[in-house]
Design a protein around this motif. Sequence first.
Motif, PDB file in Angstrom:
ATOM      1  N   THR A 176       4.908  -2.035  13.480  1.00 16.11           N
ATOM      2  CA  THR A 176       3.759  -2.859  13.110  1.00 16.11           C
ATOM      3  C   THR A 176       3.418  -2.659  11.635  1.00 16.11           C
ATOM      4  N   ARG A 177       2.500  -3.486  11.163  1.00 22.06           N
ATOM      5  CA  ARG A 177       2.056  -3.391   9.767  1.00 22.06           C
ATOM      6  C   ARG A 177       1.564  -1.991   9.438  1.00 22.06           C
ATOM      7  N   ASP A 178       0.727  -1.442  10.282  1.00 20.48           N
ATOM      8  CA  ASP A 178       0.173  -0.113  10.025  1.00 20.48           C
ATOM      9  C   ASP A 178       1.239   0.980  10.062  1.00 20.48           C
ATOM     10  N   GLU A 179       2.247   0.789  10.878  1.00 23.56           N
ATOM     11  CA  GLU A 179       3.315   1.784  10.951  1.00 23.56           C
ATOM     12  C   GLU A 179       4.185   1.793   9.695  1.00 23.56           C
ATOM     13  N   TRP A 180       4.123   0.719   8.900  1.00 26.31           N
ATOM     14  CA  TRP A 180       4.886   0.681   7.649  1.00 26.31           C
ATOM     15  C   TRP A 180       4.070   1.202   6.472  1.00 26.31           C
ATOM     16  N   ALA A 181       2.995   1.893   6.758  1.00 29.33           N
ATOM     17  CA  ALA A 181       2.129   2.414   5.697  1.00 29.33           C
ATOM     18  C   ALA A 181       2.828   3.437   4.810  1.00 29.33           C
ATOM     19  N   GLN A 182       3.956   4.000   5.234  1.00 26.74           N
ATOM     20  CA  GLN A 182       4.645   5.007   4.420  1.00 26.74           C
ATOM     21  C   GLN A 182       5.141   4.421   3.102  1.00 26.74           C
ATOM     22  N   PHE A 183       5.207   3.115   2.990  1.00 26.40           N
ATOM     23  CA  PHE A 183       5.605   2.510   1.728  1.00 26.40           C
ATOM     24  C   PHE A 183       4.510   2.659   0.670  1.00 26.40           C
ATOM     25  N   GLY A 184       3.283   2.878   1.100  1.00 29.39           N
ATOM     26  CA  GLY A 184       2.184   3.035   0.152  1.00 29.39           C
ATOM     27  C   GLY A 184       2.410   4.182  -0.784  1.00 29.39           C
ATOM     28  N   GLY A 185       2.193   3.961  -2.081  1.00 28.30           N
ATOM     29  CA  GLY A 185       2.352   5.019  -3.071  1.00 28.30           C
ATOM     30  C   GLY A 185       3.783   5.277  -3.491  1.00 28.30           C
ATOM     31  N   THR A 186       4.709   4.424  -3.080  1.00 25.62           N
ATOM     32  CA  THR A 186       6.108   4.587  -3.484  1.00 25.62           C
ATOM     33  C   THR A 186       6.451   3.564  -4.562  1.00 25.62           C
ATOM     34  N   ASP A 187       7.632   3.700  -5.128  1.00 24.64           N
ATOM     35  CA  ASP A 187       8.131   2.748  -6.118  1.00 24.64           C
ATOM     36  C   ASP A 187       9.030   1.704  -5.472  1.00 24.64           C
ATOM     37  N   ALA A 188       8.804   1.400  -4.221  1.00 25.29           N
ATOM     38  CA  ALA A 188       9.686   0.494  -3.488  1.00 25.29           C
ATOM     39  C   ALA A 188       9.469  -0.981  -3.812  1.00 25.29           C
ATOM     40  N   CYS A 189       8.441  -1.306  -4.566  1.00 21.32           N
ATOM     41  CA  CYS A 189       8.131  -2.708  -4.921  1.00 21.32           C
ATOM     42  C   CYS A 189       7.958  -3.572  -3.676  1.00 21.32           C
ATOM     43  N   VAL A 190       7.090  -3.121  -2.792  1.00 12.92           N
ATOM     44  CA  VAL A 190       6.774  -3.864  -1.577  1.00 12.92           C
ATOM     45  C   VAL A 190       5.251  -3.998  -1.468  1.00 12.92           C
ATOM     46  N   ALA A 191       4.814  -4.990  -0.713  1.00 15.98           N
ATOM     47  CA  ALA A 191       3.381  -5.151  -0.456  1.00 15.98           C
ATOM     48  C   ALA A 191       3.212  -5.647   0.972  1.00 15.98           C
ATOM     49  N   ARG A 192       2.326  -4.995   1.699  1.00 21.47           N
ATOM     50  CA  ARG A 192       2.039  -5.417   3.062  1.00 21.47           C
ATOM     51  C   ARG A 192       1.066  -6.586   3.013  1.00 21.47           C
ATOM     52  N   CYS A 193       1.333  -7.601   3.814  1.00 19.62           N
ATOM     53  CA  CYS A 193       0.461  -8.793   3.851  1.00 19.62           C
ATOM     54  C   CYS A 193      -0.233  -8.876   5.182  1.00 19.62           C
TER      55      CYS A 193
END
Length: 130
Positions: A113-130
């Motif tokens: 789910t969206r919340d489960e992908w929160a590990q991308f936060g604070g990384t340099d992965a160039c992603v944004a959750r919508c």
Amino acid sequence: MLYELMVSYRGQVVDVAILDGVALLAHAIWLFRHLGMWTERRQSNILDGVTPWYAIYRYADRGHMTVAAIENPFYAAFLDGLGLSSAEVSDRAGATQWHELRALFTERFASRTRDEWAQFGGTDACVARC
């Protein structure tokens, strides 16, 4: 501007035109077009969804993740966020591998789910959750 306000207690006028920024961003597209690397057909250019690392993916709960991991360090961070290593995925240099990569990324994003992908936060992965 904020610094000036803190130091002198006076504001400043900042003249910034959006047209200036658009002209700078459009330069690369015009260069690609001149070199024959840009077409008018949708999803046929590297910045309009043809590449699997510059695209939008759906989560298990119907939310979306936008991905713009163009440069290698950002792509490496993106793979890391997905729990993948570069040894596990196809070489992204060859367009023939893009379908396989897109399928893999689509499957990964759809597994949480969206919340489960929160590990991308604070990384340099160039992603944004919508």
